[in-house]
Design a protein around this motif. Structure first.
Motif, PDB file in Angstrom:
ATOM      1  N   GLN A  43       0.843  -1.190   0.000  1.00  0.00           N
ATOM      2  CA  GLN A  43       0.000   0.000   0.000  1.00  0.00           C
ATOM      3  C   GLN A  43       0.878   1.240   0.000  1.00  0.00           C
ATOM      4  O   GLN A  43       1.924   1.293   0.650  1.00  0.00           O
ATOM      5  N   ASN A  44       0.452   2.258  -0.733  1.00  0.00           N
ATOM      6  CA  ASN A  44       1.168   3.532  -0.773  1.00  0.00           C
ATOM      7  C   ASN A  44       0.132   4.615  -1.056  1.00  0.00           C
ATOM      8  O   ASN A  44      -0.256   4.830  -2.203  1.00  0.00           O
ATOM      9  N   GLU A  45      -0.348   5.268  -0.011  1.00  0.00           N
ATOM     10  CA  GLU A  45      -1.468   6.194  -0.147  1.00  0.00           C
ATOM     11  C   GLU A  45      -1.253   7.456   0.684  1.00  0.00           C
ATOM     12  O   GLU A  45      -0.598   7.420   1.729  1.00  0.00           O
ATOM     13  N   PRO A  46      -1.831   8.591   0.250  1.00  0.00           N
ATOM     14  CA  PRO A  46      -1.823   9.786   1.097  1.00  0.00           C
ATOM     15  C   PRO A  46      -2.574   9.518   2.396  1.00  0.00           C
ATOM     16  O   PRO A  46      -3.482   8.687   2.441  1.00  0.00           O
ATOM     17  N   PHE A  47      -2.178  10.218   3.438  1.00  0.00           N
ATOM     18  CA  PHE A  47      -2.762   9.998   4.752  1.00  0.00           C
ATOM     19  C   PHE A  47      -2.713  11.295   5.544  1.00  0.00           C
ATOM     20  O   PHE A  47      -1.746  12.053   5.451  1.00  0.00           O
ATOM     21  N   GLU A  48      -3.759  11.572   6.299  1.00  0.00           N
ATOM     22  CA  GLU A  48      -3.811  12.795   7.094  1.00  0.00           C
ATOM     23  C   GLU A  48      -3.933  12.438   8.568  1.00  0.00           C
ATOM     24  O   GLU A  48      -4.781  11.635   8.958  1.00  0.00           O
ATOM     25  N   ASP A  49      -3.075  13.038   9.391  1.00  0.00           N
ATOM     26  CA  ASP A  49      -3.050  12.784  10.821  1.00  0.00           C
ATOM     27  C   ASP A  49      -3.476  14.049  11.562  1.00  0.00           C
ATOM     28  O   ASP A  49      -3.076  15.157  11.183  1.00  0.00           O
ATOM     29  N   ALA A  51      -2.531  15.332  14.293  1.00  0.00           N
ATOM     30  CA  ALA A  51      -1.432  16.078  14.917  1.00  0.00           C
ATOM     31  C   ALA A  51      -0.380  16.515  13.912  1.00  0.00           C
ATOM     32  O   ALA A  51       0.148  17.622  13.989  1.00  0.00           O
ATOM     33  N   HIS A  52      -0.060  15.645  12.942  1.00  0.00           N
ATOM     34  CA  HIS A  52       1.064  15.909  12.051  1.00  0.00           C
ATOM     35  C   HIS A  52       0.652  16.424  10.677  1.00  0.00           C
ATOM     36  O   HIS A  52       1.522  16.790   9.884  1.00  0.00           O
ATOM     37  N   GLY A  53      -0.642  16.426  10.382  1.00  0.00           N
ATOM     38  CA  GLY A  53      -1.101  16.933   9.096  1.00  0.00           C
ATOM     39  C   GLY A  53      -1.025  15.887   7.998  1.00  0.00           C
ATOM     40  O   GLY A  53      -1.051  14.689   8.251  1.00  0.00           O
ATOM     41  N   GLN A  54      -0.910  16.364   6.753  1.00  0.00           N
ATOM     42  CA  GLN A  54      -0.914  15.465   5.608  1.00  0.00           C
ATOM     43  C   GLN A  54       0.431  14.776   5.443  1.00  0.00           C
ATOM     44  O   GLN A  54       1.486  15.358   5.693  1.00  0.00           O
ATOM     45  N   GLY A  55       0.360  13.517   5.038  1.00  0.00           N
ATOM     46  CA  GLY A  55       1.569  12.744   4.824  1.00  0.00           C
ATOM     47  C   GLY A  55       1.286  11.589   3.894  1.00  0.00           C
ATOM     48  O   GLY A  55       0.281  11.570   3.187  1.00  0.00           O
ATOM     49  N   GLN A  56       2.171  10.604   3.896  1.00  0.00           N
ATOM     50  CA  GLN A  56       2.038   9.431   3.042  1.00  0.00           C
ATOM     51  C   GLN A  56       2.179   8.178   3.897  1.00  0.00           C
ATOM     52  O   GLN A  56       3.107   8.070   4.713  1.00  0.00           O
ATOM     53  N   PHE A  57       1.253   7.241   3.724  1.00  0.00           N
ATOM     54  CA  PHE A  57       1.315   5.966   4.442  1.00  0.00           C
ATOM     55  C   PHE A  57       1.746   4.878   3.473  1.00  0.00           C
ATOM     56  O   PHE A  57       1.212   4.772   2.354  1.00  0.00           O
ATOM     57  N   THR A  58       2.711   4.051   3.887  1.00  0.00           N
ATOM     58  CA  THR A  58       3.116   2.904   3.080  1.00  0.00           C
ATOM     59  C   THR A  58       3.138   1.651   3.945  1.00  0.00           C
ATOM     60  O   THR A  58       3.481   1.713   5.133  1.00  0.00           O
ATOM     61  N   GLU A  59       2.767   0.552   3.336  1.00  0.00           N
ATOM     62  CA  GLU A  59       2.890  -0.758   3.980  1.00  0.00           C
ATOM     63  C   GLU A  59       3.637  -1.668   3.029  1.00  0.00           C
ATOM     64  O   GLU A  59       3.310  -1.761   1.843  1.00  0.00           O
ATOM     65  N   LYS A  60       4.653  -2.352   3.563  1.00  0.00           N
ATOM     66  CA  LYS A  60       5.477  -3.232   2.743  1.00  0.00           C
ATOM     67  C   LYS A  60       5.702  -4.550   3.470  1.00  0.00           C
ATOM     68  O   LYS A  60       5.582  -4.617   4.693  1.00  0.00           O
ATOM     69  N   ARG A  61       6.030  -5.565   2.699  1.00  0.00           N
ATOM     70  CA  ARG A  61       6.441  -6.851   3.253  1.00  0.00           C
ATOM     71  C   ARG A  61       7.871  -7.122   2.815  1.00  0.00           C
ATOM     72  O   ARG A  61       8.173  -7.098   1.624  1.00  0.00           O
ATOM     73  N   VAL A  62       8.733  -7.366   3.797  1.00  0.00           N
ATOM     74  CA  VAL A  62      10.145  -7.593   3.524  1.00  0.00           C
ATOM     75  C   VAL A  62      10.424  -9.086   3.666  1.00  0.00           C
ATOM     76  O   VAL A  62      10.409  -9.627   4.772  1.00  0.00           O
ATOM     77  N   TYR A  63      10.645  -9.771   2.537  1.00  0.00           N
ATOM     78  CA  TYR A  63      10.919 -11.209   2.540  1.00  0.00           C
ATOM     79  C   TYR A  63      12.428 -11.413   2.627  1.00  0.00           C
ATOM     80  O   TYR A  63      13.173 -10.939   1.776  1.00  0.00           O
ATOM     81  N   LEU A  64      12.889 -12.150   3.671  1.00  0.00           N
ATOM     82  CA  LEU A  64      14.339 -12.222   3.877  1.00  0.00           C
ATOM     83  C   LEU A  64      14.801 -13.498   4.541  1.00  0.00           C
ATOM     84  O   LEU A  64      15.821 -13.519   5.212  1.00  0.00           O
ATOM     85  N   ASN A  65      14.112 -14.600   4.332  1.00  0.00           N
ATOM     86  CA  ASN A  65      14.461 -15.818   5.061  1.00  0.00           C
ATOM     87  C   ASN A  65      15.909 -16.233   4.880  1.00  0.00           C
ATOM     88  O   ASN A  65      16.598 -16.544   5.841  1.00  0.00           O
ATOM     89  N   TYR A  81       8.304 -13.169   6.406  1.00  0.00           N
ATOM     90  CA  TYR A  81       8.443 -11.760   6.055  1.00  0.00           C
ATOM     91  C   TYR A  81       8.163 -10.881   7.267  1.00  0.00           C
ATOM     92  O   TYR A  81       7.486 -11.270   8.215  1.00  0.00           O
ATOM     93  N   VAL A  82       8.738  -9.692   7.205  1.00  0.00           N
ATOM     94  CA  VAL A  82       8.516  -8.670   8.207  1.00  0.00           C
ATOM     95  C   VAL A  82       7.609  -7.606   7.599  1.00  0.00           C
ATOM     96  O   VAL A  82       7.780  -7.234   6.434  1.00  0.00           O
ATOM     97  N   THR A  83       6.630  -7.145   8.362  1.00  0.00           N
ATOM     98  CA  THR A  83       5.737  -6.089   7.891  1.00  0.00           C
ATOM     99  C   THR A  83       6.301  -4.729   8.285  1.00  0.00           C
ATOM    100  O   THR A  83       6.626  -4.496   9.444  1.00  0.00           O
ATOM    101  N   GLU A  84       6.424  -3.856   7.303  1.00  0.00           N
ATOM    102  CA  GLU A  84       6.867  -2.487   7.555  1.00  0.00           C
ATOM    103  C   GLU A  84       5.699  -1.536   7.312  1.00  0.00           C
ATOM    104  O   GLU A  84       5.047  -1.590   6.268  1.00  0.00           O
ATOM    105  N   LYS A  85       5.437  -0.687   8.285  1.00  0.00           N
ATOM    106  CA  LYS A  85       4.434   0.371   8.126  1.00  0.00           C
ATOM    107  C   LYS A  85       5.115   1.706   8.400  1.00  0.00           C
ATOM    108  O   LYS A  85       5.802   1.857   9.415  1.00  0.00           O
ATOM    109  N   ALA A  86       4.937   2.660   7.493  1.00  0.00           N
ATOM    110  CA  ALA A  86       5.610   3.945   7.622  1.00  0.00           C
ATOM    111  C   ALA A  86       4.626   5.086   7.407  1.00  0.00           C
ATOM    112  O   ALA A  86       3.794   5.042   6.497  1.00  0.00           O
TER     113      ALA A  86
END
Length: 347
Positions: A43-49, A51-65, A81-86
């Protein structure tokens, strides 16, 4: 819990790095991905918080066995995999890494960027961890040692000079004389609350984090001539194209990634006003659960039965012995990066 603050200076401005960060993360993730392993963008979408205002939210899966050390591979599934949320509210970002298989493991990274040489000792004064004892680590992108497998002569900042900005080559003590200069402040919290493994795992993860930060920030400046003239629209289009190519490279074919221009409702992604948290399941995975109807073992046998000599002689193996295959110890230990990955993905 092990808390460290990393300070990484670059010969850039905070405004310039807004573009450079997005370019570097996308290109780095693509380079570090391979068939079956790497960084999948979910996922890679605009996001509004609030407290912090407008930003971008991303969710990724890091495959690294295959990049885990042998002692870790022995206890995790083959498909791991590890889930990354930013949450990117530049110049402030939050990144979280979790793993459903290891509910007691997490990495939380707060990042702030300022136009200085790493001299602000109170930059995280409003953080939840402001009173926690922590080690401050300066990372020198030109002179700190980098893992040999990641070294490229074209990215050696002691000899690299930008044609478009005329910045570089970076000499010893460059942080004291360089103009412009900015600093990436990263407050990194690693938790692995498992008795007997906590210290070892938390120290190992911090070593990996430091290597990832060093490599990502080196590349951000080494690639400066590729992104310095880009606009935000152009780097977002580059990001979308590279993310789709990366997903295909690791063998995942989702629908095309949409990087929407319309902000999402703040409740859609459940981002709290302060540092967001990722819900974790505290229950053990189903395949580790003990069936409720299984008879409970007694603490000791009521009688002691000696091995049958005849049976032992026929089989060649003493009765009651166990032959258990040992985990493969021939793999070299990780660190490798991918995700914050470049900058620890999505920051």
């Amino acid at each position: 819990m092990l808390l460290k603050e990393y300070r990484i200076c670059m010969p850039l401005t905070v405004e310039e790095y807004r573009i450079g960060q997005l370019y570097m993360i996308s290109k780095h993730s693509h380079e570090q991905s391979d068939r079956g392993e790497g960084v999948e963008v979910v996922q890679n979408e605009p996001f509004e918080d609030p407290a912090h205002g407008q930003g971008q939210f991303t969710e990724k899966r890091v495959y690294l066995n295959s990049k885990l050390p042998s002692w870790a591979r022995a206890v995790v599934p083959n498909i791991f995999y590890v889930t990354e949320k930013a949450w990117n509210y530049y110049p402030y970002t939050i990144t979280e890494y979790t793993c459903s298989f290891l509910p007691k493991f997490s990495i939380h990274i707060e990042t702030k960027y300022e136009d200085n040489k790493g001299s602000n000792d109170n930059i995280f004064s409003d953080s939840e961890n402001k009173d926690q004892e922590r080690e401050v680590c300066f990372v020198d992108i030109a002179y700190d040692e980098i893992p040999e497998r990641y070294y490229k002569e074209s990215e050696d900042l002691r000899y690299f000079k930008s044609e478009k900005t005329s910045r570089g080559m970076l000499q010893e003590g460059w942080r004291d004389t360089q103009e412009p200069i900015m600093c990436s402040y990263k407050l990194v919290t690693v938790k692995f609350e498992v008795w007997g493994l906590q210290t070892r795992v938390e120290q190992f993860v911090h070593k990996v984090v430091r290597d990832v930060l060093l490599l990502g920030h080196r590349q951000a400046f080494a690639w400066v001539d590729e992104w310095i003239d880009m606009t935000m629209d152009e780097v977002r289009e580059y990001e979308r194209t590279i993310q789709e190519a990366t997903n295909e490279k690791i063998g995942i074919f989702p629908p095309p990634i949409s990087i929407s221009e319309m902000p999402l409702s703040s409740c859609t992604l459940s981002g709290p006003a302060s540092a967001p948290t990722t819900p974790l399941c505290s229950d053990a995975p189903e395949f580790l659960s003990v069936p409720k109807d299984r008879a409970r073992k007694k603490s000791a046998p009521e009688t002691l039965t000696l091995p049958d000599a005849a049976a032992q002689n026929q089989s060649g193996v003493p009765q009651g012995s166990m032959l258990v295959p040992l985990p493969n110890q021939n793999h070299s230990p990780w660190p490798s990066s991918d995700s914050d990955q470049a900058e620890l993905g999505g920051e």
